[in-house]
Enzyme design. Structure first.
Site, mmCIF file in Angstrom:
data_model
loop_
_atom_site.group_PDB
_atom_site.id
_atom_site.type_symbol
_atom_site.label_atom_id
_atom_site.label_comp_id
_atom_site.label_asym_id
_atom_site.label_seq_id
_atom_site.Cartn_x
_atom_site.Cartn_y
_atom_site.Cartn_z
ATOM 1 N N CYS A 2 0.825 -1.191 0.000
ATOM 2 C CA CYS A 2 0.000 0.000 0.000
ATOM 3 C C CYS A 2 0.875 1.263 0.000
ATOM 4 C CB CYS A 2 -0.962 0.085 1.174
ATOM 5 S SG CYS A 2 -2.129 -1.270 1.234
ATOM 6 N N ARG A 27 4.379 -0.224 -4.512
ATOM 7 C CA ARG A 27 4.045 -0.738 -3.183
ATOM 8 C C ARG A 27 2.766 -1.557 -3.177
ATOM 9 N NH1 ARG A 27 7.008 1.957 0.787
ATOM 10 N NH2 ARG A 27 5.585 1.151 2.344
ATOM 11 N N TRP A 75 -2.459 -2.953 -1.811
ATOM 12 C CA TRP A 75 -2.094 -4.366 -1.918
ATOM 13 C C TRP A 75 -3.061 -5.061 -0.973
ATOM 14 C CZ3 TRP A 75 -0.350 -8.378 1.250
ATOM 15 C CH2 TRP A 75 0.182 -9.494 0.577
ATOM 16 N N ASN A 101 -2.788 1.644 5.578
ATOM 17 C CA ASN A 101 -1.819 0.601 5.231
ATOM 18 C C ASN A 101 -1.591 -0.217 6.491
ATOM 19 O OD1 ASN A 101 0.291 -0.940 4.206
ATOM 20 N ND2 ASN A 101 1.830 0.651 4.599
ATOM 21 N N GLY A 102 -1.607 -1.541 6.364
ATOM 22 C CA GLY A 102 -1.396 -2.392 7.530
ATOM 23 C C GLY A 102 -2.603 -3.281 7.759
ATOM 24 N N GLU A 485 18.616 -17.408 -5.328
ATOM 25 C CA GLU A 485 18.231 -16.076 -5.778
ATOM 26 C C GLU A 485 17.824 -16.106 -7.262
ATOM 27 O OE1 GLU A 485 17.400 -13.457 -4.424
ATOM 28 O OE2 GLU A 485 17.697 -11.850 -5.864
ATOM 29 N N LYS A 489 14.061 -15.039 -8.592
ATOM 30 C CA LYS A 489 13.836 -14.029 -9.630
ATOM 31 C C LYS A 489 12.927 -14.585 -10.726
ATOM 32 C CE LYS A 489 14.872 -11.005 -8.013
ATOM 33 N NZ LYS A 489 15.545 -10.863 -6.768
ATOM 34 N N GLU A 492 9.243 -15.003 -9.428
ATOM 35 C CA GLU A 492 8.457 -13.788 -9.199
ATOM 36 C C GLU A 492 8.219 -12.995 -10.482
ATOM 37 O OE1 GLU A 492 11.993 -11.104 -7.124
ATOM 38 O OE2 GLU A 492 9.949 -10.767 -6.495
ATOM 39 N N HIS A 508 19.726 -36.462 -3.761
ATOM 40 C CA HIS A 508 18.928 -36.924 -2.615
ATOM 41 C C HIS A 508 17.426 -36.742 -2.861
ATOM 42 C CE1 HIS A 508 22.496 -37.677 -0.283
ATOM 43 N NE2 HIS A 508 22.951 -36.481 -0.621
ATOM 44 N N LYS A 611 6.300 -4.248 -3.181
ATOM 45 C CA LYS A 611 7.716 -4.040 -2.892
ATOM 46 C C LYS A 611 8.034 -4.192 -1.407
ATOM 47 C CE LYS A 611 11.897 -2.785 -4.027
ATOM 48 N NZ LYS A 611 12.689 -3.832 -4.687
HETATM 49 O O1 M6R Z 1 12.625 -4.798 1.987
HETATM 50 P P1 M6R Z 1 13.189 -6.142 2.347
HETATM 51 O O2 M6R Z 1 14.594 -6.316 1.869
HETATM 52 O O3 M6R Z 1 13.045 -6.488 3.789
HETATM 53 O O4 M6R Z 1 12.289 -7.174 1.530
HETATM 54 C C1 M6R Z 1 12.434 -8.552 1.713
HETATM 55 C C2 M6R Z 1 11.742 -9.309 0.608
HETATM 56 O O5 M6R Z 1 10.375 -9.054 0.603
HETATM 57 C C3 M6R Z 1 12.315 -8.956 -0.773
HETATM 58 O O6 M6R Z 1 13.693 -9.161 -0.812
HETATM 59 C C4 M6R Z 1 11.657 -9.793 -1.889
HETATM 60 O O7 M6R Z 1 11.973 -11.140 -1.707
HETATM 61 C C5 M6R Z 1 12.098 -9.292 -3.260
HETATM 62 N N1 M6R Z 1 10.991 -8.656 -3.926
HETATM 63 C C6 M6R Z 1 12.590 -10.358 -4.152
HETATM 64 O O8 M6R Z 1 13.031 -9.839 -5.365
#
Ligand code: M6R
Length: 616
Positions: A2, A27, A75, A101-102, A485, A489, A492, A508, A611
């Site tokens: 949000c 956001r 969101w 927000n929250g 990682e 990527k 997502e 395994h 985000k």
């Molecule tokens: O703001 P933060 O680094 O705490 O966020 C943590 C995760 O939500 C963030 O790294 C998320 O996994 C990314 N969007 C991945 O690309």
């Protein structure tokens, strides 16, 4: 999670608010809405979907000119992402508008209480109760909007940023925050509220951090901050170090592409001033005393998502350089397993946004147990560094694309800096060793820059796999978190099944996933490092090729041993093994970005994500 904007001033509020929402859309993009006050009336427009839908609506059905406006990008948590559940929410008398927000955790009981008095709820959200509660409290004294907001905040539990406007108070917008971000932008004859400074950076770089459980009363000429009981509160003004252009695409088609390209500079900026000419680490912001650092007998790293992967890499560096036992834990799991913490445990909380609720709650738990918390964070003024005992900022600049890129690389660098600093203070390594490692680290930005030259080749490789249903990533040692990682990527952005494994684990179980033609990305450690790891991963490549996999290999220049086993090969410049993630991650970012683009996905705003995740 949000985006919130509030404005009071001489400009057209709607224009300021919509432009702010555009910068905050990363956001949350399930719906958007605005409210303005004109001629003693509150008027709102809101629409499900991205901000563009709201802008279309405003084109068809314009709002009047106003000097007071609030806006929200959502969101969704409580209630589907439709027009009705979009914010702002309005009280039954049509005079109070609230954006939130929250999560208001006691909303069910508050909702029942309001319904018992005959108030009908329009939406399925937890947020709407706040609008009705403010209206009810205003009945006590219709002139005292601030007092009404204070009393409502005292009753709410959970996490909330609320921004409230009232038709009878066009001179003010009232904000409140608990466990959820809100910053003030201080202008001349105008003031701003926002979840993030990006919303107002085009107007002012002067900002005020708001503390926990504070209320802010925004007028065009002044800003007052109190606690939830009306007592004046101390505030922390600061100047934002970047300007509006940093939050623009700057000629790139996507924020993600721009942010990938910015990585050499982001890493260089993060190193700047932190290693002196003699190779000594300078980390003044680690305000813990040398004695405290020497007494540490355990380190626990807590983080989520990409930041968690940077923590996994940190473990290898910290344990290697300091020999202090280091655990890495998903912040969302941490406090639920009764972790063993003591005043001699150093907890490192890693977060780009500094607002991730899972990480915040985990670090609060650690502090309650007496441990010291060191934050590694990219966002000045955010809650996690503010509540930590010490902070090391990454200097990546604003990261707008939801998928983290430059924040990740700078987090890894900040972890190396912290690890070396600990080794220096504690005497775990001698100054010559530290100097040699620091010299190598300082050389990394130019090597990351060389990785950008691989971009076109990597895009070509990615397009080969547009029809694949599954991609596996394998690595050993620090290549393992890189594999995780790379898979994250791809999930997502390209919405594809992707998994990262420690290469030795394949046999395994996961090797059963392999099918003829399946792409397997292999992060190969340097053959100049520990021979045994290089040999082992060659065996792992043979295992997957024997089962029909096509291999995309990321290997160091000059590593010819691996060449016969690669269907495609991406080269990295030579560097110390521990620093390889700074290079090997870059093509994986490009790979995911290109596959998502080929599939026609919205790369900067992938579905279902936001985000900054400010709910648990
Ligand atoms: O703001 P933060 O680094 O705490 O966020 C943590 C995760 O939500 C963030 O790294 C998320 O996994 C990314 N969007 C991945 O690309």
């Amino acid at each position: 999670m949000c985006g919130i904007v509030g404005y009071v001033g001489e400009k057209q509020a709607l224009e300021v608010v919509v432009a702010g929402l555009r910068r905050l859309e990363y956001r949350g993009y399930d719906s958007a809405g605005v409210a303005v006050i004109a001629d003693g009336e509150l008027q709102t427009r809101k629409r499900a979907g991205k901000l563009i839908n709201l802008e279309d609506l405003l084109g068809e059905d314009p709002l009047p000119q106003s000097t007071n406006g609030i806006g929200h990008t959502r969101w969704a948590t409580h209630g589907a992402p439709n027009d009705v559940n979009a914010h702002p929410h309005i009280s039954s008398d049509g005079r109070v508008a609230v954006i939130h927000n929250g999560i208001i955790e006691n909303f069910s009981e508050l909702r029942a209480e309001l319904e018992a008095t005959g108030i009908a709820m329009m939406s399925e959200t937890d947020s709407e109760v706040a609008a009705h509660l403010v209206a009810v409290e205003l009945a006590v004294d219709p002139d005292d909007l601030v007092g009404a907001v204070q009393r409502v905040c005292q009753r709410l539990t959970g996490a909330f940023t609320l921004v409230i406007s009232h038709a009878d108070h066009p001179d003010m917008v009232v904000g409140a925050r608990r466990n959820s971000p809100l910053v003030v932008g201080v202008g001349k004859g105008e003031n701003f509220l926002a979840s993030d400074v990006a919303a107002f950076i085009a107007h002012t770089r002067e900002a005020i951090e708001l503390g926990q459980d504070q209320i802010v009363i925004l007028r065009s000429e002044r800003v007052d901050v109190t606690d939830f009981y009306g007592n004046p509160a101390e505030v922390n003004p600061y100047t934002v170090t970047w300007d509006a252009s940093a939050a623009e695409k700057g000629g790139y088609d996507l924020f993600m592409l721009k942010e990938i390209a910015e990585q050499p500079k982001a890493v260089a900026d993060t190193l700047l001033g932190r290693v002196d000419g003699a190779g000594r680490l300078l980390l003044d912001s680690i305000t813990l005393s040398d004695e405290e650092l020497r007494s540490i007998d355990k380190i626990v790293i807590i983080a989520c998502g990409t930041a968690y992967h940077s923590g996994m890499i940190a473990k290898y560096a910290i344990e290697h350089w300091t020999r202090v036992p280091t655990e890495v834990e998903l912040a969302s799991e941490f406090r639920y397993r009764d972790p063993i913490l003591s005043p001699r445990t150093l907890v490192i909380a890693i977060s780009q946004s500094g607002e991730t609720m899972d990480t915040l709650m985990a670090m609060r738990h650690a502090r309650e147990q007496g441990s010291k918390v060191l934050a590694i964070c990219n966002t000045q003024g955010s809650t996690i560094p503010r509540e930590s005992d010490a902070a090391v900022y990454t200097h990546a600049g604003p990261e707008i694309a939801v998928a983290s890129t430059k924040a990740f690389l700078t987090q890894v660098v900040a972890c190396y800096l912290v690890a070396l600093y600990l080794a220096q203070v504690r005497g775990d390594r001698n100054p010559e060793e530290i100097r040699a490692i620091a010299d190598d680290l300082v050389n990394m930005p130019s090597k990351i820059d060389l990785m950008l030259d691989t971009t076109e080749g990597v895009r070509g490789i990615a397009r080969e796999f547009a029809n694949s249903t599954s991609v596996l990533f394998i690595g050993r040692h620090v290549g393992f978190p890189v594999a995780l990682e790379g898979a994250l990527k791809l999930k997502e952005l390209a919405y594809m099944h992707a998994e990262g494994f420690a290469a030795g684990e394949l046999k395994h179980g996961p090797i059963a996933l392999l099918e003829d033609g399946m792409p397997v990305v292999v992060i190969v450690p340097s053959p100049r490092g520990r021979d045994v790891i290089h040999e082992k991963i060659i065996s792992n490549i043979l295992e997957v090729r024997a089962r029909g996999a096509r291999t995309i290999v990321i290997a160091e220049e000059g590593d010819e041993i691996v060449t016969p086993y690669a269907d495609w090969i991406i080269r990295t410049p030579e560097c110390p093994s521990l620093f390889q993630p700074l290079l090997a991650t870059v093509p994986l970012q490009v790979f995911a970005c290109e596959l998502a683009t080929t599939k026609g996905h919205d790369v900067d705003q992938p579905r279902n994500l936001a985000k900054s995740v400010t709910v648990e």
